[in-house]
Design a protein around this motif. Sequence first.
Motif, PDB file in Angstrom:
ATOM      1  N   LEU A 108      99.831  -6.176  51.538  1.00 18.15           N
ATOM      2  CA  LEU A 108     100.369  -6.743  52.782  1.00 18.15           C
ATOM      3  C   LEU A 108     101.687  -6.101  53.185  1.00 18.15           C
ATOM      4  N   ARG A 109     102.508  -5.750  52.202  1.00 19.24           N
ATOM      5  CA  ARG A 109     103.792  -5.127  52.499  1.00 19.24           C
ATOM      6  C   ARG A 109     103.603  -3.770  53.178  1.00 19.24           C
ATOM      7  N   THR A 110     102.651  -2.988  52.688  1.00 17.20           N
ATOM      8  CA  THR A 110     102.366  -1.675  53.280  1.00 17.20           C
ATOM      9  C   THR A 110     101.762  -1.831  54.669  1.00 17.20           C
ATOM     10  N   GLN A 111     100.882  -2.796  54.837  1.00 15.63           N
ATOM     11  CA  GLN A 111     100.289  -3.046  56.152  1.00 15.63           C
ATOM     12  C   GLN A 111     101.361  -3.450  57.166  1.00 15.63           C
ATOM     13  N   ALA A 112     102.318  -4.281  56.726  1.00 20.49           N
ATOM     14  CA  ALA A 112     103.401  -4.692  57.624  1.00 20.49           C
ATOM     15  C   ALA A 112     104.271  -3.496  58.011  1.00 20.49           C
ATOM     16  N   CYS A 113     104.537  -2.619  57.042  1.00 22.22           N
ATOM     17  CA  CYS A 113     105.326  -1.414  57.323  1.00 22.22           C
ATOM     18  C   CYS A 113     104.592  -0.523  58.317  1.00 22.22           C
ATOM     19  N   TYR A 114     103.282  -0.366  58.131  1.00 24.31           N
ATOM     20  CA  TYR A 114     102.470   0.454  59.031  1.00 24.31           C
ATOM     21  C   TYR A 114     102.515  -0.125  60.458  1.00 24.31           C
ATOM     22  N   GLU A 115     102.334  -1.435  60.584  1.00 21.86           N
ATOM     23  CA  GLU A 115     102.373  -2.082  61.911  1.00 21.86           C
ATOM     24  C   GLU A 115     103.741  -1.933  62.563  1.00 21.86           C
ATOM     25  N   ARG A 116     104.799  -2.136  61.777  1.00 16.82           N
ATOM     26  CA  ARG A 116     106.155  -2.038  62.314  1.00 16.82           C
ATOM     27  C   ARG A 116     106.424  -0.634  62.838  1.00 16.82           C
ATOM     28  N   ARG A 117     106.034   0.368  62.080  1.00 19.23           N
ATOM     29  CA  ARG A 117     106.278   1.752  62.511  1.00 19.23           C
ATOM     30  C   ARG A 117     105.393   2.144  63.688  1.00 19.23           C
ATOM     31  N   LYS A 122     105.833   5.504  66.262  1.00 20.36           N
ATOM     32  CA  LYS A 122     105.561   6.607  65.332  1.00 20.36           C
ATOM     33  C   LYS A 122     104.067   6.930  65.327  1.00 20.36           C
ATOM     34  N   THR A 123     103.758   8.185  65.089  1.00 18.48           N
ATOM     35  CA  THR A 123     102.359   8.577  64.999  1.00 18.48           C
ATOM     36  C   THR A 123     101.822   8.236  63.605  1.00 18.48           C
ATOM     37  N   GLN A 124     100.506   8.201  63.487  1.00 16.78           N
ATOM     38  CA  GLN A 124      99.906   7.879  62.192  1.00 16.78           C
ATOM     39  C   GLN A 124     100.314   8.921  61.145  1.00 16.78           C
ATOM     40  N   ARG A 125     100.398  10.141  61.548  1.00 13.65           N
ATOM     41  CA  ARG A 125     100.786  11.216  60.632  1.00 13.65           C
ATOM     42  C   ARG A 125     102.189  10.997  60.065  1.00 13.65           C
ATOM     43  N   LYS A 126     103.135  10.616  60.928  1.00  9.36           N
ATOM     44  CA  LYS A 126     104.496  10.371  60.473  1.00  9.36           C
ATOM     45  C   LYS A 126     104.566   9.138  59.576  1.00  9.36           C
ATOM     46  N   ILE A 127     103.781   8.135  59.901  1.00 10.92           N
ATOM     47  CA  ILE A 127     103.764   6.919  59.078  1.00 10.92           C
ATOM     48  C   ILE A 127     103.228   7.236  57.688  1.00 10.92           C
ATOM     49  N   ILE A 128     102.160   8.001  57.610  1.00  8.61           N
ATOM     50  CA  ILE A 128     101.578   8.367  56.317  1.00  8.61           C
ATOM     51  C   ILE A 128     102.582   9.189  55.518  1.00  8.61           C
ATOM     52  N   ARG A 129     103.315  10.082  56.182  1.00  6.80           N
ATOM     53  CA  ARG A 129     104.347  10.874  55.510  1.00  6.80           C
ATOM     54  C   ARG A 129     105.390   9.961  54.873  1.00  6.80           C
ATOM     55  N   CYS A 130     105.843   8.975  55.625  1.00  3.61           N
ATOM     56  CA  CYS A 130     106.838   8.040  55.096  1.00  3.61           C
ATOM     57  C   CYS A 130     106.272   7.217  53.935  1.00  3.61           C
ATOM     58  N   LEU A 131     105.045   6.756  54.076  1.00  3.82           N
ATOM     59  CA  LEU A 131     104.431   5.956  53.024  1.00  3.82           C
ATOM     60  C   LEU A 131     104.210   6.769  51.752  1.00  3.82           C
ATOM     61  N   LYS A 132     103.874   8.046  51.901  1.00  5.10           N
ATOM     62  CA  LYS A 132     103.721   8.898  50.720  1.00  5.10           C
ATOM     63  C   LYS A 132     105.057   9.072  50.015  1.00  5.10           C
ATOM     64  N   ARG A 133     106.105   9.203  50.798  1.00  2.00           N
ATOM     65  CA  ARG A 133     107.439   9.345  50.188  1.00  2.00           C
ATOM     66  C   ARG A 133     107.821   8.073  49.444  1.00  2.00           C
ATOM     67  N   TYR A 134     107.524   6.896  50.033  1.00  2.00           N
ATOM     68  CA  TYR A 134     107.793   5.631  49.340  1.00  2.00           C
ATOM     69  C   TYR A 134     106.974   5.531  48.058  1.00  2.00           C
ATOM     70  N   ALA A 135     105.723   5.972  48.117  1.00  2.00           N
ATOM     71  CA  ALA A 135     104.858   5.936  46.928  1.00  2.00           C
ATOM     72  C   ALA A 135     105.429   6.872  45.852  1.00  2.00           C
ATOM     73  N   ALA A 136     105.914   8.039  46.240  1.00  2.00           N
ATOM     74  CA  ALA A 136     106.519   8.969  45.280  1.00  2.00           C
ATOM     75  C   ALA A 136     107.735   8.328  44.627  1.00  2.00           C
ATOM     76  N   HIS A 137     108.501   7.575  45.399  1.00  2.00           N
ATOM     77  CA  HIS A 137     109.676   6.866  44.863  1.00  2.00           C
ATOM     78  C   HIS A 137     109.243   5.865  43.788  1.00  2.00           C
ATOM     79  N   GLU A 138     108.217   5.101  44.066  1.00  2.00           N
ATOM     80  CA  GLU A 138     107.763   4.097  43.116  1.00  2.00           C
ATOM     81  C   GLU A 138     107.098   4.723  41.895  1.00  2.00           C
TER      82      GLU A 138
END
Length: 143
Positions: A108-117, A122-138
């Motif tokens: 749900l947290r990732t879905q909320a981030c996707y909706e907010r962006r 933001k484009t889907q490509r930019k959102i996925i880029r950001c989410l991948k970076r967050y995943a790399a952090h974790e």
Amino acid sequence: MLAERVEQLTGQIDELNQRLTRVVVRHARTAAARVGEHRSGQRRHAPDHHGRQPDRLNTEASLAALCGVSPIEYSSGRRSTRRLNHGGDRQANAVLHRIVFTRLRHDLRTQACYERRTQEGKTQRKIIRCLKRYAAHEVFNLV
């Protein structure tokens, strides 16, 4: 003697794989990242195609560069923006890709981030880029 040594080393490999699995499972239960046991262990010890050793990664940024999710500034002359680093280890990037799309379906947290962006324009490509970076952090904090 050689066959006995092979048998001994095989036993040690099996024992170490079991230990690694226990450690990864214990940490994965508490972490938000959904990483397969063998993938996270594999990423920890296998060198990439540039010869870099992942266990020598001291910062989150170095892991992001290894996985090919570090942002790179580029300019077309009129505007300046960022894109994903297309270098790095493709298998590591594929793991992050699976994490992001699994989270988009179930977290749900990732879905909320996707909706907010998306609402920010933001484009889907930019959102996925950001989410991948967050995943790399974790994943960096997990491993």
